[in-house]
Design a protein around this motif. Sequence first.
Motif, PDB file in Angstrom:
ATOM      1  N   PHE A  24      85.713 -23.756  14.208  1.00 39.61           N
ATOM      2  CA  PHE A  24      86.773 -24.912  14.985  1.00 39.61           C
ATOM      3  C   PHE A  24      87.628 -23.671  15.658  1.00 39.61           C
ATOM      4  CE2 PHE A  24      86.347 -27.853  11.816  1.00 39.61           C
ATOM      5  CZ  PHE A  24      86.283 -29.243  12.540  1.00 39.61           C
ATOM      6  N   PHE A  25      87.934 -22.440  15.659  1.00 41.10           N
ATOM      7  CA  PHE A  25      88.684 -21.825  16.727  1.00 41.10           C
ATOM      8  C   PHE A  25      88.088 -21.144  17.373  1.00 41.10           C
ATOM      9  CE2 PHE A  25      91.453 -23.806  13.097  1.00 41.10           C
ATOM     10  CZ  PHE A  25      92.146 -24.707  14.098  1.00 41.10           C
ATOM     11  N   TRP A  26      86.892 -20.386  16.546  1.00 44.21           N
ATOM     12  CA  TRP A  26      85.468 -19.232  17.738  1.00 44.21           C
ATOM     13  C   TRP A  26      84.470 -19.960  18.620  1.00 44.21           C
ATOM     14  CZ3 TRP A  26      81.174 -17.511  17.646  1.00 44.21           C
ATOM     15  CH2 TRP A  26      81.114 -16.174  18.195  1.00 44.21           C
ATOM     16  N   TYR A  27      84.488 -20.131  19.568  1.00 38.62           N
ATOM     17  CA  TYR A  27      84.059 -20.594  20.386  1.00 38.62           C
ATOM     18  C   TYR A  27      83.413 -19.797  21.207  1.00 38.62           C
ATOM     19  CZ  TYR A  27      85.571 -25.441  20.832  1.00 38.62           C
ATOM     20  OH  TYR A  27      86.174 -26.527  20.341  1.00 38.62           O
ATOM     21  N   GLY A  28      83.314 -18.008  21.084  1.00 39.17           N
ATOM     22  CA  GLY A  28      82.226 -17.636  22.344  1.00 39.17           C
ATOM     23  C   GLY A  28      82.970 -17.306  23.860  1.00 39.17           C
ATOM     24  N   ARG A  29      81.987 -16.642  24.127  1.00 40.17           N
ATOM     25  CA  ARG A  29      81.807 -16.841  25.632  1.00 40.17           C
ATOM     26  C   ARG A  29      81.176 -18.104  26.552  1.00 40.17           C
ATOM     27  NH1 ARG A  29      78.906 -12.123  29.630  1.00 40.17           N
ATOM     28  NH2 ARG A  29      79.963 -12.947  31.355  1.00 40.17           N
ATOM     29  N   LEU A  30      82.327 -18.829  27.109  1.00 39.56           N
ATOM     30  CA  LEU A  30      81.752 -20.153  27.532  1.00 39.56           C
ATOM     31  C   LEU A  30      81.045 -19.426  28.716  1.00 39.56           C
ATOM     32  CD1 LEU A  30      84.010 -21.134  25.695  1.00 39.56           C
ATOM     33  CD2 LEU A  30      84.827 -22.588  27.635  1.00 39.56           C
ATOM     34  N   LYS A  31      80.225 -20.451  29.230  1.00 37.20           N
ATOM     35  CA  LYS A  31      79.173 -20.381  30.503  1.00 37.20           C
ATOM     36  C   LYS A  31      80.157 -20.357  31.291  1.00 37.20           C
ATOM     37  CE  LYS A  31      74.556 -21.506  28.625  1.00 37.20           C
ATOM     38  NZ  LYS A  31      73.566 -22.545  28.367  1.00 37.20           N
ATOM     39  N   GLN A  32      79.965 -19.631  32.913  1.00 36.55           N
ATOM     40  CA  GLN A  32      81.267 -20.158  33.981  1.00 36.55           C
ATOM     41  C   GLN A  32      80.657 -21.463  34.576  1.00 36.55           C
ATOM     42  OE1 GLN A  32      83.544 -18.700  34.408  1.00 36.55           O
ATOM     43  NE2 GLN A  32      83.055 -18.202  31.890  1.00 36.55           N
ATOM     44  N   LEU A  33      81.056 -22.044  35.684  1.00 35.28           N
ATOM     45  CA  LEU A  33      80.274 -23.725  36.257  1.00 35.28           C
ATOM     46  C   LEU A  33      81.709 -22.700  37.708  1.00 35.28           C
ATOM     47  CD1 LEU A  33      82.269 -26.293  33.912  1.00 35.28           C
ATOM     48  CD2 LEU A  33      79.492 -25.501  34.597  1.00 35.28           C
ATOM     49  N   THR A  34      81.960 -21.836  37.963  1.00 38.88           N
ATOM     50  CA  THR A  34      82.113 -21.846  39.411  1.00 38.88           C
ATOM     51  C   THR A  34      81.037 -21.949  40.123  1.00 38.88           C
ATOM     52  OG1 THR A  34      83.751 -20.104  38.807  1.00 38.88           O
ATOM     53  CG2 THR A  34      82.857 -19.842  40.692  1.00 38.88           C
ATOM     54  N   ASN A  35      80.665 -22.505  41.108  1.00 41.07           N
ATOM     55  CA  ASN A  35      80.273 -23.096  42.217  1.00 41.07           C
ATOM     56  C   ASN A  35      78.598 -23.595  41.986  1.00 41.07           C
ATOM     57  OD1 ASN A  35      81.837 -21.380  44.398  1.00 41.07           O
ATOM     58  ND2 ASN A  35      80.424 -19.929  43.942  1.00 41.07           N
ATOM     59  N   LYS A  36      78.858 -24.122  40.489  1.00 40.88           N
ATOM     60  CA  LYS A  36      77.668 -25.040  40.264  1.00 40.88           C
ATOM     61  C   LYS A  36      78.304 -26.074  40.070  1.00 40.88           C
ATOM     62  CE  LYS A  36      75.758 -21.214  38.137  1.00 40.88           C
ATOM     63  NZ  LYS A  36      74.179 -20.771  38.225  1.00 40.88           N
ATOM     64  N   HIS A  37      76.785 -26.834  40.405  1.00 42.49           N
ATOM     65  CA  HIS A  37      76.826 -28.460  40.175  1.00 42.49           C
ATOM     66  C   HIS A  37      76.818 -29.383  39.475  1.00 42.49           C
ATOM     67  CE1 HIS A  37      75.067 -32.252  43.079  1.00 42.49           C
ATOM     68  NE2 HIS A  37      76.112 -32.717  42.765  1.00 42.49           N
ATOM     69  N   VAL A  38      78.197 -30.192  38.674  1.00 40.69           N
ATOM     70  CA  VAL A  38      77.865 -31.168  37.582  1.00 40.69           C
ATOM     71  C   VAL A  38      77.980 -32.537  38.601  1.00 40.69           C
ATOM     72  CG1 VAL A  38      79.430 -31.416  36.537  1.00 40.69           C
ATOM     73  CG2 VAL A  38      79.179 -29.489  36.298  1.00 40.69           C
TER      74      VAL A  38
END
Length: 333
Positions: A24-38
């Motif tokens: 619940f409290f450790w996610y690790g590294r989140l992928k980046q969304l900068t300049n990505k199309h969502v």
Amino acid sequence: MTQIWSISLIVFVLLVVILILKKFFWYGRLKQLTNKHVVITGGSSGIGKCAAIYAARQGAHVTIIARDLKKLEAAKNEILHACQNKEKQKVECVSLDIGNNYGDVEKTFNNLERTIGPIYMLINCAGIAICGKVEDTTIDNLKYMVNLNFMGTYYAIKAVISSMKSAHEGIIVITSSQAALLGIFGYSAYGSTKFALRGLAESVAMEVAPYNISVTLSLPPDTDTPGFALEDQSKPLETKLISEGTGPVSPESVAEQLMKDALTGRFFSTVGLEGFILTSLCAGMSPISSITELLLQALLAGMLRLVGACYLISFRRIILNCMKNRDKNKKSE
């Protein structure tokens, strides 16, 4: 012997606590969304709009898809205000019935990739719940839910899967419901479409794993959205009583959890204790997101089956009490 059992119990409890805290409290590294199309279907309100706002704050180019153009334009303005870089980020809205015709969906997605860029993340949030027992559900409502909840999700995934495989990267989010993990009175039609989405998520996850594409299945509880307000109007009394609890959660909290889980590659995304219990109990042959999650599921499955049995007994009592009260009212008339 008693001392050994006591020590074993303490070790077991400590291990479970540590694993839960890590989950619940450790996610690790989140992928980046900068300049990505969502791209978000059902993005004009509720969870979809909140997910779009979250993506905009992370620097993504955002496209929202829904049917109501006025709601889309209003949501687009909110998303534009949330953008990390208002000059560079693109925000688009498209009016489309996602579950009506695959050709229209494919054409729309191809146009979006040409004008805005390759779709890196697809978030399927379009859906509706119309409650009722089997005999009370109209065929039109059944078809409507199948088309929007299931076919619309399938069409959107089919439209992006080839380009994601070619790019060798991507994230697919399928928004289902806690009703995908257990059958509930009054959800015979709606729940069936949500169960189908779980099967779709597990199958697609296996198909795309070699291509560096992850799949996340979001399983929100009752959420305070316009769709939930409409759903509540059609709920039988039994369904309302079974669903009673702490009240609906906010769409912002569901969307934030969904995005974090998707950006770290988790398969299940849940909010609250009930979601944790249900996914641990119903893990089955679902994809393994982490050793932590796998150990929790293995350690808690037996105990949670007993907890689940207690829930089922209470649900049965609710249904029987409602039936008895109706019979009394009929006799008194």
